[in-house]
Design a protein around this motif. Structure first.
Motif, PDB file in Angstrom:
ATOM      1  N   GLN A  25     -24.457   2.445  18.539  1.00 14.83           N
ATOM      2  CA  GLN A  25     -24.630   3.754  17.931  1.00 14.83           C
ATOM      3  C   GLN A  25     -26.117   4.068  17.714  1.00 14.83           C
ATOM      4  O   GLN A  25     -26.564   5.191  17.934  1.00 14.83           O
ATOM      5  CB  GLN A  25     -23.871   3.827  16.612  1.00 14.83           C
ATOM      6  CG  GLN A  25     -23.820   5.230  16.031  1.00 14.83           C
ATOM      7  CD  GLN A  25     -22.908   5.314  14.834  1.00 14.83           C
ATOM      8  OE1 GLN A  25     -22.689   4.344  14.126  1.00 14.83           O
ATOM      9  NE2 GLN A  25     -22.375   6.506  14.592  1.00 14.83           N
ATOM     10  N   ALA A  26     -26.873   3.058  17.311  1.00 18.65           N
ATOM     11  CA  ALA A  26     -28.305   3.260  17.083  1.00 18.65           C
ATOM     12  C   ALA A  26     -29.056   3.568  18.384  1.00 18.65           C
ATOM     13  O   ALA A  26     -30.094   4.232  18.357  1.00 18.65           O
ATOM     14  CB  ALA A  26     -28.910   2.027  16.422  1.00 18.65           C
ATOM     15  N   LEU A  27     -28.522   3.106  19.507  1.00 18.68           N
ATOM     16  CA  LEU A  27     -29.203   3.276  20.789  1.00 18.68           C
ATOM     17  C   LEU A  27     -28.741   4.493  21.584  1.00 18.68           C
ATOM     18  O   LEU A  27     -29.243   4.739  22.683  1.00 18.68           O
ATOM     19  CB  LEU A  27     -29.012   2.015  21.643  1.00 18.68           C
ATOM     20  CG  LEU A  27     -29.680   0.751  21.098  1.00 18.68           C
ATOM     21  CD1 LEU A  27     -29.257  -0.459  21.923  1.00 18.68           C
ATOM     22  CD2 LEU A  27     -31.193   0.904  21.083  1.00 18.68           C
ATOM     23  N   THR A  28     -27.775   5.242  21.044  1.00 16.15           N
ATOM     24  CA  THR A  28     -27.260   6.405  21.775  1.00 16.15           C
ATOM     25  C   THR A  28     -27.699   7.691  21.095  1.00 16.15           C
ATOM     26  O   THR A  28     -28.097   7.707  19.933  1.00 16.15           O
ATOM     27  CB  THR A  28     -25.722   6.369  21.876  1.00 16.15           C
ATOM     28  OG1 THR A  28     -25.156   6.255  20.571  1.00 16.15           O
ATOM     29  CG2 THR A  28     -25.258   5.197  22.713  1.00 16.15           C
ATOM     30  N   GLY A  29     -27.609   8.763  21.854  1.00 15.07           N
ATOM     31  CA  GLY A  29     -28.066  10.056  21.367  1.00 15.07           C
ATOM     32  C   GLY A  29     -27.117  10.693  20.368  1.00 15.07           C
ATOM     33  O   GLY A  29     -26.009  10.202  20.123  1.00 15.07           O
ATOM     34  N   PRO A  30     -27.565  11.808  19.798  1.00 13.91           N
ATOM     35  CA  PRO A  30     -26.750  12.525  18.822  1.00 13.91           C
ATOM     36  C   PRO A  30     -25.406  12.939  19.410  1.00 13.91           C
ATOM     37  O   PRO A  30     -25.312  13.305  20.573  1.00 13.91           O
ATOM     38  CB  PRO A  30     -27.587  13.769  18.498  1.00 13.91           C
ATOM     39  CG  PRO A  30     -28.969  13.458  18.959  1.00 13.91           C
ATOM     40  CD  PRO A  30     -28.830  12.456  20.072  1.00 13.91           C
ATOM     41  N   GLY A  31     -24.374  12.824  18.600  1.00 18.05           N
ATOM     42  CA  GLY A  31     -23.043  13.247  19.025  1.00 18.05           C
ATOM     43  C   GLY A  31     -22.232  12.182  19.747  1.00 18.05           C
ATOM     44  O   GLY A  31     -21.074  12.405  20.091  1.00 18.05           O
ATOM     45  N   ALA A  32     -22.816  11.005  19.982  1.00 18.40           N
ATOM     46  CA  ALA A  32     -22.066   9.929  20.648  1.00 18.40           C
ATOM     47  C   ALA A  32     -20.955   9.458  19.710  1.00 18.40           C
ATOM     48  O   ALA A  32     -21.120   9.467  18.494  1.00 18.40           O
ATOM     49  CB  ALA A  32     -22.988   8.770  20.997  1.00 18.40           C
ATOM     50  N   PRO A  33     -19.819   9.043  20.266  1.00 16.40           N
ATOM     51  CA  PRO A  33     -18.730   8.571  19.402  1.00 16.40           C
ATOM     52  C   PRO A  33     -19.135   7.326  18.613  1.00 16.40           C
ATOM     53  O   PRO A  33     -19.982   6.546  19.057  1.00 16.40           O
ATOM     54  CB  PRO A  33     -17.600   8.255  20.387  1.00 16.40           C
ATOM     55  CG  PRO A  33     -18.234   8.156  21.722  1.00 16.40           C
ATOM     56  CD  PRO A  33     -19.502   8.950  21.674  1.00 16.40           C
TER      57      PRO A  33
END
Length: 145
Positions: free
Chosen positions: A35-43
């Motif tokens: 989650q910390a490594l993905t962009g806004p709105g990722a599940p």
């Protein structure tokens, strides 16, 4: 102290850590890392293979670094299904293994409600890999009789 928290997907491993860890402790959780490594709105529970690949690499680096400081701070590591080699390593490190398991039925219900249905296969593999009680074995009593 190194705590290795195991259990099937959606069993409550992160919740157990949230109840025991402090803000000073180190928590290594693949879901949090992804989650910390993905962009806004990722599940919240992102299973994208490319993002998971990067998150796994970050997790391995975090484990190596955290093991070096486990005598100064508590380290909580989620490892769903450690293999025998990993378990031997954790034993050498004097880790405390914590198994979080609400039961197969509850786990499968949680996966159906909150996770990708592919996680049901992972949960089934986790339950199928657990040692079975011997046929004549009786469960431990809850108190001395």
């Amino acid at each position: 102290m190194l705590y290795v928290v195991t259990g099937p997907p959606a069993s409550g491993k992160s919740t157990w850590i949230d109840a025991h860890a402090t803000a000073r402790d180190i928590v290594i959780d693949l879901d949090r890392i992804t989650q910390a490594l993905t962009g806004p709105g990722a599940p919240q529970w992102n299973q994208n293979p490319l993002q998971l690949h990067v998150a796994h690499r970050a997790r391995y680096a975090a484990i190596d670094a955290a093991i070096e400081v486990r005598d100064k701070v508590d380290v909580y590591l989620i490892h769903t299904m450690p293999n025998p080699k990993a378990l031997a390593k954790y034993k050498r490190l004097d880790a405390r293994i914590v198994v979080v398991d609400p039961g197969r039925e509850v786990t499968m219900q949680r996966i159906a409600a909150m996770r990708d249905t592919n996680m049901q296969r992972v949960a089934s593999r986790w339950y199928n890999s657990r040692p079975k009680a011997s046929p004549g074995a009786m469960p431990q009593t809850s108190r001395a009789w």
